[in-house]
Design an enzyme around this catalytic site. Sequence first.
Site, PDB file in Angstrom:
ATOM      1  N   CYS A   1       0.855  -1.063   0.016  1.00 23.63           N
ATOM      2  CA  CYS A   1       0.045   0.070  -0.020  1.00 23.63           C
ATOM      3  C   CYS A   1       0.838   1.310   0.126  1.00 23.63           C
ATOM      4  O   CYS A   1       1.932   1.298   0.625  1.00 23.63           O
ATOM      5  CB  CYS A   1      -0.936   0.062   1.223  1.00 23.63           C
TER       6      CYS A   1
ATOM      7  N   ARG B   1       4.060  -0.377  -4.640  1.00 28.52           N
ATOM      8  CA  ARG B   1       3.571  -1.013  -3.480  1.00 28.52           C
ATOM      9  C   ARG B   1       2.427  -1.691  -3.352  1.00 28.52           C
ATOM     10  O   ARG B   1       2.123  -2.214  -2.398  1.00 28.52           O
ATOM     11  CB  ARG B   1       3.532   0.273  -2.455  1.00 28.52           C
TER      12      ARG B   1
ATOM     13  N   TRP C   1      -2.795  -2.869  -1.771  1.00 30.45           N
ATOM     14  CA  TRP C   1      -2.237  -4.246  -1.976  1.00 30.45           C
ATOM     15  C   TRP C   1      -3.251  -4.956  -0.921  1.00 30.45           C
ATOM     16  O   TRP C   1      -2.938  -4.725   0.317  1.00 30.45           O
ATOM     17  CB  TRP C   1      -0.919  -4.292  -1.599  1.00 30.45           C
TER      18      TRP C   1
ATOM     19  N   ASN D   1      -1.732   1.960   5.655  1.00 32.81           N
ATOM     20  CA  ASN D   1      -1.120   1.022   5.360  1.00 32.81           C
ATOM     21  C   ASN D   1      -0.563  -0.131   6.515  1.00 32.81           C
ATOM     22  O   ASN D   1      -0.005   0.566   7.452  1.00 32.81           O
ATOM     23  CB  ASN D   1       0.363   1.596   4.568  1.00 32.81           C
ATOM     24  N   GLY D   2      -0.833  -1.108   6.473  1.00 31.88           N
ATOM     25  CA  GLY D   2      -0.260  -2.197   7.381  1.00 31.88           C
ATOM     26  C   GLY D   2      -1.446  -3.139   7.873  1.00 31.88           C
ATOM     27  O   GLY D   2      -2.296  -3.302   6.836  1.00 31.88           O
TER      28      GLY D   2
ATOM     29  N   GLU E   1      17.306 -17.716  -8.444  1.00 31.35           N
ATOM     30  CA  GLU E   1      16.968 -16.311  -8.750  1.00 31.35           C
ATOM     31  C   GLU E   1      16.314 -16.223 -10.228  1.00 31.35           C
ATOM     32  O   GLU E   1      15.368 -15.482 -10.323  1.00 31.35           O
ATOM     33  CB  GLU E   1      17.925 -15.278  -8.534  1.00 31.35           C
TER      34      GLU E   1
ATOM     35  N   LYS F   1      12.736 -14.867 -11.150  1.00 32.30           N
ATOM     36  CA  LYS F   1      12.310 -13.873 -11.919  1.00 32.30           C
ATOM     37  C   LYS F   1      11.533 -14.318 -13.154  1.00 32.30           C
ATOM     38  O   LYS F   1      10.317 -13.521 -13.458  1.00 32.30           O
ATOM     39  CB  LYS F   1      13.683 -13.344 -12.853  1.00 32.30           C
TER      40      LYS F   1
ATOM     41  N   GLU G   1       7.613 -14.704 -11.546  1.00 32.78           N
ATOM     42  CA  GLU G   1       7.045 -13.491 -11.033  1.00 32.78           C
ATOM     43  C   GLU G   1       6.713 -12.756 -12.144  1.00 32.78           C
ATOM     44  O   GLU G   1       5.506 -11.898 -12.131  1.00 32.78           O
ATOM     45  CB  GLU G   1       7.845 -12.805  -9.757  1.00 32.78           C
TER      46      GLU G   1
ATOM     47  N   HIS H   1      17.570 -36.406  -8.394  1.00 33.28           N
ATOM     48  CA  HIS H   1      16.914 -36.840  -7.194  1.00 33.28           C
ATOM     49  C   HIS H   1      15.401 -36.658  -7.331  1.00 33.28           C
ATOM     50  O   HIS H   1      14.676 -36.520  -6.336  1.00 33.28           O
ATOM     51  CB  HIS H   1      17.492 -36.385  -5.790  1.00 33.28           C
TER      52      HIS H   1
ATOM     53  N   LYS I   1       6.054  -4.407  -4.036  1.00 35.33           N
ATOM     54  CA  LYS I   1       7.562  -4.260  -3.901  1.00 35.33           C
ATOM     55  C   LYS I   1       7.872  -4.321  -2.488  1.00 35.33           C
ATOM     56  O   LYS I   1       8.968  -4.961  -2.056  1.00 35.33           O
ATOM     57  CB  LYS I   1       8.045  -3.141  -4.755  1.00 35.33           C
TER      58      LYS I   1
HETATM   59  C1  F6R Z   1      11.654 -10.303  -6.176  1.00 32.37           C
HETATM   60  C2  F6R Z   1      11.554  -9.735  -5.013  1.00 32.37           C
HETATM   61  C3  F6R Z   1      11.080 -10.011  -3.752  1.00 32.37           C
HETATM   62  C4  F6R Z   1      11.933  -9.183  -2.671  1.00 32.37           C
HETATM   63  C5  F6R Z   1      11.557  -9.462  -1.463  1.00 32.37           C
HETATM   64  C6  F6R Z   1      12.335  -8.976  -0.242  1.00 32.37           C
HETATM   65  O1  F6R Z   1      11.911 -10.125  -7.488  1.00 32.37           O
HETATM   66  O2  F6R Z   1      11.466  -8.470  -5.355  1.00 32.37           O
HETATM   67  O3  F6R Z   1      11.256 -11.360  -3.875  1.00 32.37           O
HETATM   68  O4  F6R Z   1      13.280  -9.644  -2.969  1.00 32.37           O
HETATM   69  O5  F6R Z   1       9.983  -9.373  -1.286  1.00 32.37           O
HETATM   70  O6  F6R Z   1      12.076  -7.660  -0.522  1.00 32.37           O
HETATM   71  P1  F6R Z   1      13.186  -6.738   0.313  1.00 32.37           P
HETATM   72  O7  F6R Z   1      14.599  -7.008  -0.574  1.00 32.37           O
HETATM   73  O8  F6R Z   1      12.794  -5.325   0.110  1.00 32.37           O
HETATM   74  O9  F6R Z   1      13.273  -7.034   1.862  1.00 32.37           O
END
Ligand code: F6R
Length: 614
Positions: free
Chosen positions: A2, A27, A74, A100-101, A487, A491, A494, A510, A609
């Site tokens: 949010c 956000r 969100w 927000n929260g 990773e 990517k 997501e 395995h 994010k």
């Molecule tokens: C994936 C991504 C998330 C963040 C995760 C942690 O691309 O961005 O998996 O890495 O939500 O976020 P931070 O680094 O802000 O604690």
Amino acid sequence: MCGIVAYIGKKDAFPIIIKGLKRLEYRGYDSAGVALIDNGQLNIYKCAGKVANLEEFISEKNAEGTIGIGHTRWATHGPPTDVNAHPHISMDGSLALIHNGIIENYDALKQELIKQGYVFKSETDTEVLVHLVDNIGKKEKVWFGEALRMALSHVVGAYAIVAISKDFPNQMVAARKSSPLVVGIGEEGDFYLASDATPIVEYTKQVVYLEDEEIAVIKFGEELKLFSINDEEKRPYIQQLEMELEALEKGGYEHFMLKEIHEQPRSIQDCLRGRLNAQEGRVTLGGIKDYEQKMIQANRLILVACGTSWHAALVGEYLIEDLARINVEVEYASEFRYRNPILSENDVVIAISQSGETADTMAALELAKSKGATILGICNVVGSSISRITDAGSYTHAGPEIGVASTKAFTAQVTLLTLMALSLAHKKGSISETNFRILLTELEAIPEKVKKVLETNAKIEQIALEYKDATNALYLGRGSSFPVALEGALKLKEISYIHAEGYPAAEMKHGPIALIDENMPVFVIATKGNSYEKVVSNIQEVKARKGKIIAIVTEGDTQVREMADHVIEIPETNEILVPLLATIPFQLLSYHIAVMRNCNVDQPRNLAKSVTVE
Ligand code: F6R
């Protein structure tokens, strides 16, 4: 999660709020809304969907007023509908509030308020707040700012709140606990509030970050007043923002993610700047230098993080154990915090977080602190909550990352962990001077090598075209390339919604090998190094089952080229630095596949994010 934006001053609030919400859309983008006070009227405009929907919805209306609050959501409690969108308003229509929260005890509060005659329109936890403030205001006969302060002592949970009332059209009240809130101090007695500084930077660089359980009372033309939840007045600590506006624009790229991928030579350089001097054989991490001996002597270093940052932590584990010979454990913050971990003052817990706001990572740190451990942070966002609660830390200096999928933040985190590993190893004497200097020189050359990797973009786009319709994908790597495989898979899933798994290459046999057939793309990191021959064998196992191999190889490789369906070359570097290069083709690949599948690259569905809820 949010985003919050608010303005009070002489200017038209609506354009400032909408622009700010667009900056904060990373956000959350389930719904958006604005409340404005205009000529004694409190007007609310809100709808499901993105901020652009709200803008269109409002375009036919007269959204005027010089005081207003805006929100991009969100969804946590209740689906993303018009009714559940913020702001929420009191039953008499006088008070509006954004949040927000999460209010954890919202149900108990809600039942109590229902008994007292309050009618709830939405399914959100936030609506409880607005009715609670109204209820206390009426019962105690206090103005809404005081009622909000009193209400917060009944609330369990996390919040950043901004409230306005048409009965006090010149004032705004804000509060925070575990969710960020920044107040920008304008030049004309006006104020800007937001979840982070990005909506504020174009108007002012003077900001105050609210602390936990602080309440800001903001009156146009007067000084900012801060109070604790117990009503003690506090002195605002004004800071100067270092952020530049250009960093928040797409700068000619179609998406923020693509811009951020291409920024990596610079962001890695910025992370190294002033810290690495290969000629003089020096690494300095100013932020943590007073804690390095403690780290060297620690029982363990425990790296806590979530998502991509957790992958960076895994790379860090390889680096620190290999170079500095210090015990490292990597933990998902969300698991660590609830596992009753064994911790003592001889442990050092290091949180890694781009946003510096991730709720689980914050909670893991708080737990570690309560058990006496030293807590350090590696964050990207300057002034973020994690950077403020830790004993010490280092910023990654990657610059604002707006695309929801993390790219340049990851490589900056890995860069910083490399510096940390080298610095600890040098101080501890676990690395020879010659090897230390070789690695410093190699690390210094990484930004130029990243530029070279980015030149493979056109080729990667071709590969993306071939695999864009895949339904599954496997990513394999060994050693510190295993987290790169994780990773890469994250990517892809997501942003393109293709199911993908990352595995240590040797683990494939395995279980996952059962999935391999002619439709399965297998992305392998097969660069030169200790496990090269082993990875070559894993590639053969995939080929024997007709899987498609797309391999990242060291420039000039011939052996894998003969077996693979596609190879992507990266410049030669020391094995421990390979993650910084090998991750980039995977970022580009996911980006192109997502674009080809018409996915919203910068704002993938269901994600946000900054994950400030657990
Ligand atoms: C994936 C991504 C998330 C963040 C995760 C942690 O691309 O961005 O998996 O890495 O939500 O976020 P931070 O680094 O802000 O604690």
